[in-house]
Design a protein around this motif. Sequence first.
Motif: not given
Length: 114
Positions: A36-39, A43-47, A49-62, A91-94
Amino acid sequence: QVQLVESGGGLVQAGGSLRLSCAASGSIFNIYRMGWYRQAPGKQRELVASIASGRSTNYADFVKGRFTISRDNAKNMVYLQMNSLQPEDTAVYYCNASPSYLTWGQGTQVTVSS
């Protein structure tokens, strides 16, 4: 190519919650990582959060501790649960692959009032 349609945005007061959905027209099973990204305006579009097929996740600090990303490969859906929303989350979320290589959808507007 997979088409993406985001939904679930809206206007919410600070401290509120929203759940965003991303529907893919084709299978996301083989897309290793979705994000998921937002703009925000000007401002520029930023990442976010993300999720892998194995369900591991990453999040922006904010958004750590406030947002939760999930995916349902069987339904070709990606979700973003957003809690404790703040005005700076406006923001607009994509959604897209991570790194992004799919055609961007129209996004869904999230507006958080103070």
